[in-house]
Design a protein around this motif. Sequence first.
Motif, short mmCIF file in Angstrom:
data_model
loop_
_atom_site.label_atom_id
_atom_site.label_comp_id
_atom_site.label_asym_id
_atom_site.label_seq_id
_atom_site.Cartn_x
_atom_site.Cartn_y
_atom_site.Cartn_z
N ASP A 153 -2.85 5.41 -2.41
CA ASP A 153 -3.68 6.47 -1.83
C ASP A 153 -3.66 7.67 -2.77
OD1 ASP A 153 -4.81 8.31 -0.09
OD2 ASP A 153 -3.43 7.92 1.57
N PRO B 13 -1.23 0.83 7.09
CA PRO B 13 -0.60 1.90 6.32
C PRO B 13 0.70 2.44 6.92
CG PRO B 13 -2.74 2.60 7.22
CD PRO B 13 -2.58 1.15 7.53
N LEU B 14 0.73 2.56 8.24
CA LEU B 14 1.91 3.18 8.86
C LEU B 14 2.59 2.27 9.86
CD1 LEU B 14 -0.14 6.32 8.96
CD2 LEU B 14 2.24 6.56 8.31
N ASN C 292 -8.98 -0.75 7.08
CA ASN C 292 -7.77 0.01 7.44
C ASN C 292 -7.44 -0.23 8.91
OD1 ASN C 292 -5.77 1.89 7.86
ND2 ASN C 292 -7.06 3.68 7.52
N GLU D 86 -13.89 4.10 6.05
CA GLU D 86 -12.84 4.59 6.93
C GLU D 86 -13.33 4.74 8.38
OE1 GLU D 86 -9.92 4.73 7.63
OE2 GLU D 86 -8.91 6.60 7.11
N ARG E 54 -13.32 5.55 -1.03
CA ARG E 54 -13.23 5.58 0.44
C ARG E 54 -14.28 6.56 0.94
NH1 ARG E 54 -7.90 7.54 3.98
NH2 ARG E 54 -9.02 9.11 5.18
N THR F 7 -5.05 0.96 10.83
CA THR F 7 -4.03 1.92 11.27
C THR F 7 -4.04 2.02 12.79
OG1 THR F 7 -3.06 4.08 10.79
CG2 THR F 7 -5.45 4.04 11.15
N CYS G 37 -6.26 12.97 8.27
CA CYS G 37 -6.23 11.53 8.51
C CYS G 37 -7.66 11.12 8.86
CB CYS G 37 -5.29 11.21 9.67
SG CYS G 37 -5.65 9.62 10.45
N GLY G 38 -8.12 10.00 8.31
CA GLY G 38 -9.50 9.58 8.51
C GLY G 38 -9.86 9.28 9.95
N TYR H 2 0.85 -1.19 0.00
CA TYR H 2 0.00 0.00 0.00
C TYR H 2 0.89 1.24 0.00
CZ TYR H 2 -3.27 3.51 1.82
OH TYR H 2 -4.01 4.65 1.99
N SER I 267 0.99 4.75 0.99
CA SER I 267 0.22 5.54 1.95
C SER I 267 0.54 7.03 1.85
CB SER I 267 0.58 5.03 3.36
OG SER I 267 0.43 6.04 4.33
N GLY I 268 -0.50 7.82 1.70
CA GLY I 268 -0.30 9.27 1.66
C GLY I 268 0.22 9.80 2.99
N GLY I 269 -0.25 9.17 4.08
CA GLY I 269 0.21 9.60 5.40
C GLY I 269 1.70 9.34 5.57
C1 LIG Z 1 -4.78 5.27 5.24
C2 LIG Z 1 -4.31 6.68 5.29
O1 LIG Z 1 -5.11 7.43 4.39
C3 LIG Z 1 -2.87 6.81 4.80
O2 LIG Z 1 -2.56 7.86 4.23
O3 LIG Z 1 -2.08 5.91 5.03
C4 LIG Z 1 -4.38 7.29 6.72
C5 LIG Z 1 -3.64 6.49 7.75
C6 LIG Z 1 -3.42 7.19 9.08
O4 LIG Z 1 -3.26 8.44 9.10
O5 LIG Z 1 -3.33 6.53 10.09
C7 LIG Z 1 -5.86 7.49 7.10
O6 LIG Z 1 -6.40 8.56 6.79
O7 LIG Z 1 -6.45 6.58 7.68
#
Ligand SMILES: C[C@](O)(C(=O)O)[C@H](CC(=O)O)C(=O)O
Length: 316
Positions: free
Chosen positions: A103, A253-254, A227, A205, A175, A229, A140-141, A61, A63-65
């Motif tokens: 993402d 993701p992280l 997700n 999310e 999403r 996370t 972040c969601g 994945y 991940s934008g984060g």
């Molecule tokens: C999945 C997510 O979009 C990401 O960018 O990895 C983030 C992850 C996070 O910030 O923990 C999200 O918005 O959930």
Amino acid sequence: MSLSPPGCHDQPDRRVFSPPVGVSAGACLRTAWSEGTVMLPGVFNALTARLAERLGYRGVYFSGGALSAGWAGLPDIGLLTQTEFVEQLAVIVRATSLPVLADADTGFGEAVNVGRTVQLYEQAGAAGLHLEDQELPKRCGHLSGKRLIDPATMVAKIRAAVQARRDPAFLIVARTDARSVEGLDAACDRARRYVEAGADAVFPEALESLEEFARFAREIPVPLVANMTEFGKSPLLEFRDLAALGYKAVLYPLTAFRAAMHAAEAILTELRQVGHQRDWLSRMQSRARLYDLLDYRDWEERDRALWSASGSERPS
Ligand SMILES: C[C@](O)(C(=O)O)[C@H](CC(=O)O)C(=O)O
Ligand SMILES: [Mg+2]
């Protein structure tokens, strides 16, 4: 016997010197989904993607984060540009033969911009992308204070995404961030509209319990993405429980990023205090392991072979 088409993850030679021929990344991920549920660890750089491949994951994945924090040192609020995402995505894609689900935040603009985002992500080699129904500045969601675009605007974005892809296997994942803004019913309603608009899969999310994940799965009969996370609103559920509910992909993701940063903080703190890093060697990736992951020896051999094939002396 493997059901995966050639070029997918479990090809016999997993070293990545050239991209897989003939099978799109989207088709690879769809194959993996058809065989079960895939764990998609977030990768914060190309080497992590190679690591995931070596460890036997079937996809990763983007991940934008992780990109915002790890690559740019910025919060994940939509500061990075479409170009920055696409360039870094391409770096990851080139480093691994695994399919990369990417993402795409809010799609970097209005519906027409989303169409171009899809073209660029597909050309960069992603297996698919996810688009979220947040307003900018997005968050972040799993944080409070999110604001959503109206469902009709999101539907237009999804239509634009579906029209823009050239490979029909390229995955468009919608999403919805509605659970923590408008509630679970609204999140399900939105998901249904997004599926009608052509989304291949839905990513609900920040659901708050196993029962919410179960209800979503009962109501939305398309592949779903969960997700997992950390430090967010969702409980950290077992992969097998999400798989049993029918979720097709589970994002972490992280996870590697947080663990790596925690380790980096610990070693840099201790180094400053103690003045050497000797006690840490067993907790470090060794030079040998790093070179193994990089296929270092293969690169050297290739270089040697090129020179010996041409019959000339390699200038030192
Ligand atoms: C999945 C997510 O979009 C990401 O960018 O990895 C983030 C992850 C996070 O910030 O923990 C999200 O918005 O959930
Ligand atoms: Mg994100």
